[in-house]
Motif scaffolding. Structure first.
Motif, PDB file in Angstrom:
ATOM      1  N   SER A 190      -2.906   5.272  -2.111  1.00 23.25           N
ATOM      2  CA  SER A 190      -3.856   4.164  -2.122  1.00 23.25           C
ATOM      3  C   SER A 190      -3.542   3.186  -3.249  1.00 23.25           C
ATOM      4  O   SER A 190      -3.572   1.970  -3.070  1.00 23.25           O
TER       5      SER A 190
ATOM      6  N   GLU B  57      -5.721   2.740   4.882  1.00 22.34           N
ATOM      7  CA  GLU B  57      -4.356   2.856   4.386  1.00 22.34           C
ATOM      8  C   GLU B  57      -3.346   2.956   5.537  1.00 22.34           C
ATOM      9  O   GLU B  57      -2.220   2.508   5.422  1.00 22.34           O
TER      10      GLU B  57
ATOM     11  N   TYR C 196      -0.720   0.748  -2.609  1.00 24.74           N
ATOM     12  CA  TYR C 196      -1.015  -0.377  -1.706  1.00 24.74           C
ATOM     13  C   TYR C 196      -1.736  -1.518  -2.419  1.00 24.74           C
ATOM     14  O   TYR C 196      -1.678  -2.656  -1.970  1.00 24.74           O
TER      15      TYR C 196
END
Ligand SMILES: Nc1nc2c(ncn2[C@@H]2O[C@@H]3COP(=O)(O)O[C@H]4[C@@H](O)[C@H](n5cnc6c(=O)[nH]c(N)nc65)O[C@@H]4COP(=O)(O)O[C@H]3[C@H]2O)c(=O)[nH]1
Length: 629
Positions: free
Chosen positions: A536, A501, A539
């Protein structure tokens, strides 16, 4: 901004000895002193010229004029007497006197006229009522009588009136000279003073933030240490670095970077006391001298105030930016001489230690810290040698289809056997590779080697390679991948790049563009350690990943912790919805494998199926239908 520890602050903040600290002001005042002297001399010369030249030239011209007139006068009288030479001859003094008197016009300039005989005796004299005042100009002319001279006429006049006029002129000129002197002296003085003021400001201040600059900081640190030593006190030096300043600068441009620096400087100023010195000593580095009584509590208090002042996000072009500071603190020993360079070095080391915590904060320098940093420097040195001497190896850990137990590929994991120390975990040395800039060369080697190795595996198997944030910051990642694939002949879809990440957190257009180009080439992109970051899920929207690797922390706890199990279920569902493959990391026992199977997770990795192994060991898993144990 991160600095290599190999280039400590000592080099960036060249602390000068107290003797040198005195040099600058002296040099500066010496320079202005001689310049001022020169200006003064020039002004005096100009004034002198204005005061003397006009009256002197006037006087000379007037004297020449008067002399000419007197000569003409004497000549005219002599001519008249010569014409009537019998008057002189007959010694008719009365007649001659008449001529001389008649010649003297009434109301004209008083003059003393004498007729002198050939022997020089005074024959006739016509004198003014008052004796002539000095200085007196005298001219004579011969009374002609054919070839022979009968005598001479002498005319004398006072030059006093001319002198008086010249005196008046002198007075005027003196006044003028005074004006000229004042003007010439004051005007350049004012300009010079302003220029010197500006130069001295620039020499001691940072123009962007208006804070003291490194130069001024050095001077003040030396002075603060000397007075603290005299008074038996301790001085704290703080070095403050803005974390991820470089990212802001790269992503939002220099104007935003400048804005951030100014705002951070302004807020830091609010946390200072009047006796503290705050300076900007480098790109995103600030330094503080705190001469408080109760150290180290005062320094810790100041550091906490600074951190608190950054809690509110800074607005940069409408975007909130959370500023984190890494603060290093070093203290001088109370009442003892302290080398400013050593103190700066210690504060710098402490700042790097604070930075390594990766969440902002402050850190005091301690002998223990010094030891750790020396060890770290040695580690960096050894890593350089490791790279030069090809000490790195790759291990491969099988990635396995949970349903069939078939090996789908291998994850390439970097291994280093450090001579004299044994195997060093990658988590320990990879951050050092990143900070020392070695990561580019080492990861290029990893890519090259992994592709060469995987090209020998069955075509159904892929190889996963980790790509760190630092690799994205360096140029040439795309070219390195493309070159490794071309040279090895490995098909792009058999290469899987694992990114975390933190790579996407940089979120620069370049990062996303590189990822898209790599994907367009056919390379697959996996999101590693999924679930450990803050966003997360967010993304997944920004980039079309091919695979999600669920972090092993969830797998480890799934048997006991229903929440961990729920997260795994949710991630598997999301991945199925988005058409992304999900792999669970860190599967260590059959229970975990069974639970994952129940949750519908297709792919796994973990000690249960195989630890990271040598390429030769990994090759034994290749056979068609070969199952990992
Ligand atoms: N406890 C436990 N651990 C398991 C299990 N199965 C696998 N692991 C470990 O989990 C790590 C998996 O790699 P990662 O998450 O990418 O995490 C990697 C990766 O982030 C990084 N790394 C390794 N090689 C490279 C590389 O070539 N380049 C980059 N940039 N990073 C690398 O170092 C990290 C650690 O690597 P390793 O120490 O090799 O540790 C490996 C592996 O040995 C398990 O069942 N239980």
């Amino acid at each position: 901004m991160q600095h290599s520890l190999a280039l400590p602050l000592l080099d960036r903040l060249r602390i000068r000895s107290p003797r040198r600290q005195l040099e600058f002001p002296l040099r500066r005042s010496g320079m202005s002193g001689s310049l001022l002297g020169l200006m003064l001399g020039l002004a005096a010369l100009a004034a002198l010229a204005v005061a003397l030249v006009p009256p002197a030239s006037y006087l000379l011209a007037l004297r020449a004029h008067e002399a000419g007139r007197l000569e003409a006068r004497a000549a005219s009288l002599a001519h008249e007497l010569g014409r009537r030479s019998w008057l002189v001859e007959r010694e008719d003094h009365r007649g001659a006197r008449g001529i001389l008197r008649q010649a003297a016009a009434p109301g004209a300039v008083p003059e003393h006229v004498r007729l002198l005989g050939a022997d020089g005796a005074v024959l006739v004299e016509v004198a003014p009522p008052e004796p002539l005042a000095a200085p007196i100009l005298t001219r004579r002319a011969v009374v002609p009588d054919g070839a022979a001279a009968r005598g001479e006429v002498e005319v004398r006049r006072s030059l006093r009136p001319a002198l008086r006029k010249a005196g008046l002129l002198s007075l005027l000129c003196l006044l003028l000279a005074g004006g000229v002197f004042t003007l010439l002296r004051l005007l350049p003085m004012r300009m010079l003073r302003r220029a010197l003021g500006e130069a001295s400001y620039l020499a001691t201040h940072d123009t962007l933030t208006g804070l003291s600059n490194r130069q001024a900081f050095q001077d003040r640190l030396g002075q603060a240490l000397l007075s603290a030593q005299r008074e038996g006190r301790s001085v704290a030096m703080l070095i403050v670095d803005i974390d991820s300043f470089k990212e802001v600068n790269d992503a939002q441009g220099h104007a935003a970077g400048d804005m951030l620096l100014r705002e951070v400087a302004r807020r830091m100023g609010q946390g200072m006391r009047a006796s503290d010195t705050l300076a900007r000593i480098g790109g995103d580095e600030f330094a503080i001298i705190q001469a408080a009584e109760n150290q180290p509590q005062a320094a810790a208090g100041l550091a906490r105030r600074l951190l608190a002042l950054m809690e509110e996000p800074v607005m940069l072009e409408g975007q909130p930016c959370q500023v984190r500071l890494s603060i290093g603190i070093a203290l001088s020993r109370a009442g003892q001489p302290t080398d400013p360079a050593q103190l700066a070095h210690d504060a710098d080391m402490a700042m790097h230690q604070a930075k390594q915590a990766r969440q902002g904060g402050y850190h005091f320098h301690s002998p223990e810290l010094g030891r750790k940093l020396r060890e770290r420097r040695q580690l960096e040195q050894d890593l350089r040698e490791a790279q030069a001497q090809h000490q790195f190896r790759l291990a491969y850990q099988p990635l396995v289809y949970l349903g069939t137990g078939q090996v789908s590929g291998g994850e390439a994991l970097l291994r280093w056997h450090r001579p004299g120390h044994g195997d060093v975990p990658p988590d320990r040395f990879i951050p050092v590779l990143e900070e020392s800039g070695l990561i580019g060369a080492v990861s290029a080697w990893v890519l090259e080697t992994a592709c060469q190795e995987a090209a020998r595996w069955p075509a159904r198997m892929s190889v996963a390679v980790n790509v760190s944030t630092a690799q994205f910051r360096q140029p040439g990642l795309y070219e390195a991948v493309e070159g490794a694939l071309r040279r090895s002949g490995l098909q792009p879809h058999r290469l899987e790049l694992e990114i975390t990440e933190s790579v996407l957190m940089q979120d620069t257009p370049e990062t996303l563009a590189t990822l898209r180009r790599l994907r367009a080439m056919g390379v697959r992109i996996a999101m590693d350690d999924f679930g450990t970051g803050y966003s997360s899920l967010g993304y997944l929207r920004r980039f079309a990943f091919d695979k999600i690797k669920i972090d092993r922390s969830f797998v480890q706890h799934m048997a006991q912790d229903p929440n961990a199990k729920a997260v795994i279920r949710a991630v598997v569902n999301i991945s199925q919805t988005l058409g992304i493959r999900a792999l669970a990391e860190g599967v260590e026992n059959a229970e975990q494998a069974e639970l994952l199977r129940q949750e519908g997770c297709a792919e796994v990795q973990g000690y249960l199926f195989g630890r990271p192994m040598t390429p030769e060991q990994f090759a034994t898993l290749h056979g068609p239908g070969q199952r990992a144990t």
